[in-house]
Design a protein around this motif. Sequence first.
Motif, short mmCIF file in Angstrom:
data_model
loop_
_atom_site.label_atom_id
_atom_site.label_comp_id
_atom_site.label_asym_id
_atom_site.label_seq_id
_atom_site.Cartn_x
_atom_site.Cartn_y
_atom_site.Cartn_z
N ALA A 1 -65.14 14.13 36.70
CA ALA A 1 -66.31 13.25 36.56
C ALA A 1 -66.73 12.69 37.92
O ALA A 1 -67.93 12.59 38.21
N PHE A 2 -65.77 12.33 38.76
CA PHE A 2 -66.06 11.77 40.07
C PHE A 2 -66.84 12.77 40.92
O PHE A 2 -67.86 12.42 41.53
N PHE A 3 -66.39 14.02 40.96
CA PHE A 3 -67.08 15.01 41.78
C PHE A 3 -68.43 15.42 41.18
O PHE A 3 -69.38 15.70 41.92
N LYS A 4 -68.55 15.45 39.86
CA LYS A 4 -69.82 15.82 39.25
C LYS A 4 -70.88 14.74 39.44
O LYS A 4 -72.06 15.04 39.49
N MET A 5 -70.48 13.48 39.57
CA MET A 5 -71.49 12.43 39.74
C MET A 5 -72.08 12.45 41.14
O MET A 5 -73.12 11.86 41.38
N PHE A 6 -71.45 13.14 42.08
CA PHE A 6 -71.99 13.25 43.43
C PHE A 6 -72.72 14.56 43.67
O PHE A 6 -73.03 14.89 44.81
#
Length: 98
Positions: free
Chosen positions: A16-21
């Motif tokens: 989720a952290f990488f997809k939000m960026f």
Amino acid sequence: MPTCQQCGNKWGWIEAFFKMFTFKKKLRCSSCDSSQYVSKKTRMLLSLFIFISLLIVPLMSYGVPKGYVLAFEIVAYALVIILMPFIYKLSNKDEKMW
């Protein structure tokens, strides 16, 4: 944590952290490859967090030292970035903001 509305797959914090960026409107579920969108409620909540943290800057005009304001801003932004994957909710369709 974000959960795919199509297959029910719960995304991990790192995913989720990488997809939000990625700054893309459409997010792909790694399990079923369906298109997912950040919900309207989540986008409004995140914009509220950013707006509130910007309201702290005028405290400098009331005599609060710049170092304290800067330290608070850095901590506030770090907390928002770390907690963002927990706040994310997904939707099957792209909801208009207004």
